[in-house]
Design an enzyme around this catalytic site. Structure first.
Site, PDB file in Angstrom:
ATOM      1  N   GLY A   1     -60.799 -45.709  25.567  1.00 51.97           N
ATOM      2  CA  GLY A   1     -60.249 -44.865  24.567  1.00 51.97           C
ATOM      3  C   GLY A   1     -61.027 -45.050  23.187  1.00 51.97           C
TER       4      GLY A   1
ATOM      5  N   SER B   1     -49.173 -53.165  19.892  1.00 53.86           N
ATOM      6  CA  SER B   1     -48.343 -52.624  18.693  1.00 53.86           C
ATOM      7  C   SER B   1     -47.333 -53.230  18.328  1.00 53.86           C
ATOM      8  CB  SER B   1     -47.701 -51.153  19.270  1.00 53.86           C
ATOM      9  OG  SER B   1     -47.053 -50.530  18.315  1.00 53.86           O
TER      10      SER B   1
ATOM     11  N   TYR C   1     -42.785 -46.361  25.781  1.00 53.09           N
ATOM     12  CA  TYR C   1     -44.249 -47.126  25.133  1.00 53.09           C
ATOM     13  C   TYR C   1     -43.718 -48.302  24.752  1.00 53.09           C
ATOM     14  CZ  TYR C   1     -47.640 -47.580  21.591  1.00 53.09           C
ATOM     15  OH  TYR C   1     -48.563 -48.333  20.675  1.00 53.09           O
TER      16      TYR C   1
ATOM     17  N   GLY D   1     -59.886 -42.550  16.991  1.00 57.47           N
ATOM     18  CA  GLY D   1     -58.962 -43.463  16.657  1.00 57.47           C
ATOM     19  C   GLY D   1     -59.235 -44.903  16.438  1.00 57.47           C
ATOM     20  N   ILE D   2     -58.198 -45.692  16.963  1.00 53.19           N
ATOM     21  CA  ILE D   2     -58.484 -47.124  16.880  1.00 53.19           C
ATOM     22  C   ILE D   2     -59.800 -47.724  17.790  1.00 53.19           C
ATOM     23  CG2 ILE D   2     -57.641 -49.428  17.115  1.00 53.19           C
ATOM     24  CD1 ILE D   2     -54.743 -48.201  16.099  1.00 53.19           C
ATOM     25  N   GLY D   3     -59.791 -46.980  18.788  1.00 50.30           N
ATOM     26  CA  GLY D   3     -60.904 -47.513  19.635  1.00 50.30           C
ATOM     27  C   GLY D   3     -62.081 -47.299  19.099  1.00 50.30           C
TER      28      GLY D   3
END
Length: 264
Positions: free
Chosen positions: A14, A141, A154, A18-20
């Site tokens: 991913g 998270s 999630y 974003g974060i990836g």
């Protein structure tokens, strides 16, 4: 600080945004050859070229695949059988009421956020142990330890990743292989940026002012009082993957901006 990661190879799931993507960029900054992953080959290739331009001494590669799909995942593993670093970042999330999440939803989240990551570990961990070198990192998270109730399907998967990380770490005892997790708090991804911008349409208002107003209204318990920048998570991930972080073992490393109020 030189992290001692030059010429390692890392698969970051991913990582087209974003974060990836931030993790991929920070690893490349340290001389890592990054395998950029995402479901859309064109988006992945765009990130590959961005990394190559910024860090021409590295050799990023397009590792496009839907790793939740068994056939695509197996093809990815066949193409890239050897890596030094595995960053399990890919995941799905959505605000959802508990009563609206049926069994298919729960199964989809478990399959995507947990089983796909576990399958990659199952494929790459034996080689790392044989070579006595490697890093596995799960991006969890703050929902893993402080579920908000807004996305129970999630939060459940992120808590499972912490347990999986701890169990896997036991298998690395006495080796230079480590398995850890990072727990980011609210982060300014492209999607979040768009949401905040849309909530305050006044073009004369600077984004930082919109951000502060949003945080005060929705996340007043945050001590950071702003969103975490993806780059900040990327730098932490690079350190945890470095030889200097070998004492982190099965650790849930919080980077939540002070959002979680507990000591542990």
């Amino acid at each position: 600080m030189d992290m001692g990661l030059s010429n390692r190879t890392a698969l970051v799931t991913g990582s087209s945004k974003g974060i990836g993507k931030a993790i991929a960029l920070e690893l490349a900054r340290e001389g890592v050859h990054v395998l950029v992953n995402g479901r859309h080959a064109d988006e992945v290739e765009h990130t590959v070229q961005e990394i190559k331009t910024a860090f021409p001494e590295t050799s990023p590669q397009n590792a496009a695949a839907d790793i939740a799909d068994i056939r695509e995942r197996e093809a990815l593993l066949d193409k890239f059988p050897h890596i030094d670093i595995l960053i399990n970042n890919m995941g799905i999330y959505e605000m959802m009421k508990y009563e609206d999440a049926d069994d298919e939803v729960w199964e989809a989240y478990f399959r995507t956020n947990v089983l796909a990551a576990n399958a990659l570990v199952r494929a790459y961990l034996p080689g790392m142990l044989d070579r006595n070198e490697g890093r596995i990192l799960f991006i969890a998270s703050e929902e893993a330890v402080m579920p908000s109730g807004h996305m129970p399907q999630y939060a459940m998967t992120k808590t499972m990743l912490l347990s999986l990380s701890r169990s896997l770490s036991k298998l690395t005892a006495g080796t230079e292989v480590t398995v850890n997790s990072i727990l980011p708090g609210p982060t300014l991804s492209e999607k979040v940026h768009g949401i905040v911008d849309g909530m305050y349409p006044d073009e004369a208002m600077a984004f930082e002012d919109k951000e502060r107003r949003f945080m005060a209204a929705t996340l007043p318990q945050s001590e950071l009082r702003r969103f975490i920048r993806p780059m900040e998570i990327g730098r932490l991930a690079a350190f945890v993957c470095s030889p200097y972080a070998s004492a982190f073992r099965g650790s849930p490393i919080r980077m939540d901006g002070g959002l979680v109020p507990t000591i542990y």
